[in-house]
Write an enzyme that holds these catalytic residues in place. Structure first.
Site, mmCIF file in Angstrom:
data_model
loop_
_atom_site.group_PDB
_atom_site.id
_atom_site.type_symbol
_atom_site.label_atom_id
_atom_site.label_comp_id
_atom_site.label_asym_id
_atom_site.label_seq_id
_atom_site.Cartn_x
_atom_site.Cartn_y
_atom_site.Cartn_z
ATOM 1 N N GLU A 107 39.370 17.876 26.452
ATOM 2 C CA GLU A 107 40.502 18.721 26.821
ATOM 3 C C GLU A 107 41.808 17.995 26.519
ATOM 4 O OE1 GLU A 107 38.024 20.845 30.443
ATOM 5 O OE2 GLU A 107 39.716 19.596 30.953
ATOM 6 N N CYS A 136 46.909 15.946 36.319
ATOM 7 C CA CYS A 136 46.451 14.560 36.262
ATOM 8 C C CYS A 136 45.188 14.355 37.121
ATOM 9 C CB CYS A 136 47.598 13.692 36.783
ATOM 10 S SG CYS A 136 47.203 11.978 36.804
#
Ligand code: SF4
Length: 307
Positions: A47, A288
């Site tokens: 990703e 994150c």
């Protein structure tokens, strides 16, 4: 390529096989973040994410490995195990895929899936393309490598470049807690890490970013403040606080209201420069620490770090 004569096809196949990646799925978040799921030639996937800040600046967060061997306790990618390194082409292609979705990066951070310094040779070649005027022409000052703290890799980067900006997932400077949260700390203890950072800083004269994903139930205690302040002494560093982004299978909690602010205030009062990371991409598990909703196909042994 059935439109080519057989002789041309066999001549082409002698050069090697095409290993082109492609976009499997595109996940736009209403907050402006875009996450892409990229399919690789061998059926694996990674990703990458494009983040847009309040000023409209676009930062591409790229992956360097399929999965990650570092197993940081607070990170979704760390639960996947390691499958393989990405090639230089697979790293660069993430940027081109983002571009085909209308997302042109002005900054690049290697903070996606994987530990970039374990794939340094391919990463170097990828950065050469990203930086080259005939490539994407992005300045080295707009490229950041984020490591979980591999001393040997930091020194190698300092010696042989490219001298990009450096970020380290410090998380905490309390040695015992860091060892519990980040297995890397066992072979890369904090005093060694600090020496490696000073060495890098000597070469670049640039500020280093120390990242800390703040979990509500782990690393924002008064002893974490003190340890962080001690660790930063003598370093030109900026501490970047990131509110931990939830990953359901991990045993941590998001920081409570005011917790990050209190931690930030304590660090600032002690004289540190502190910034806070924007919350972006959570709606598509693209923030994150959340990358890796797609599992790598098979586990291979993790690469050795002979530190
Ligand atoms: S934080 Fe980075 S180094 Fe640690 S497990 Fe996640 S991807 Fe790997």
């Amino acid at each position: 390529m059935s439109d080519l004569p057989e002789s041309e096809r066999s001549r082409l196949s002698a050069f090697g096989e095409p290993r082109v990646s492609r976009v499997l799925a595109s996940h736009p978040d209403p907050d402006g973040t875009l996450k892409l799921e990229i399919g690789l030639f061998d059926g694996q996937s990674v990703e990458c994410v494009m983040l847009t800040d309040y000023e409209g600046r676009k930062t591409a967060c790229l992956s360097t490995q399929v999965g990650c061997p570092m197993a940081c306790a607070f990170c979704k990618t760390g639960t996947l195990g390691f499958s393989r390194n990405l090639s230089r082409a697979e790293i660069v292609e993430q940027l081109y895929h983002l571009k085909t979705q209308g997302q042109q990066a002005s900054n690049v951070v290697f903070m996606g899936m994987g530990e970039p310094l374990l794939n340094l040779e391919e990463l170097r070649a990828a950065i050469a393309v990203i930086h080259h005027p005939d490539g994407l022409n992005i300045s080295l000052r707009k490229i950041t490598i984020s490591t979980c703290g591999l001393c040997k890799g930091i020194r190698d980067l300092a010696d042989s470049g490219p001298l990009v900006r450096l970020a380290v997932s410090l998380t905490t400077a309390d040695p015992e807690l860091r060892r519990r949260l980040m297995p890397v700390a066992a072979s890369n203890p904090l005093p060694e890490l600090k020496k490696a950072l000073l060495y890098y800083q000597e070469k670049t004269q640039d500020r280093i970013t120390l990242e800390a994903a703040i979990m509500g139930n782990a690393n924002s205690r008064p002893e974490d403040v003190k340890a962080m302040v001690d660790f930063c002494r003598g370093l030109k560093a900026q501490v970047n606080l990131i509110p931990w982004n939830p990953v359901p299978e991990l045993p941590f909690s998001e920081p409570k209201r005011g917790q990050i602010e209190d931690f930030e205030r304590a660090l600032t009062d002690a004289g540190l420069t502190v910034t806070r990371r924007m919350r972006r991409g959570r709606g598509v598990s693209g923030a994150c620490g959340q990358l890796g909703s797609v599992k790598p196909r098979s586990g291979e042994p993790a690469p050795e770090e002979d530190d």
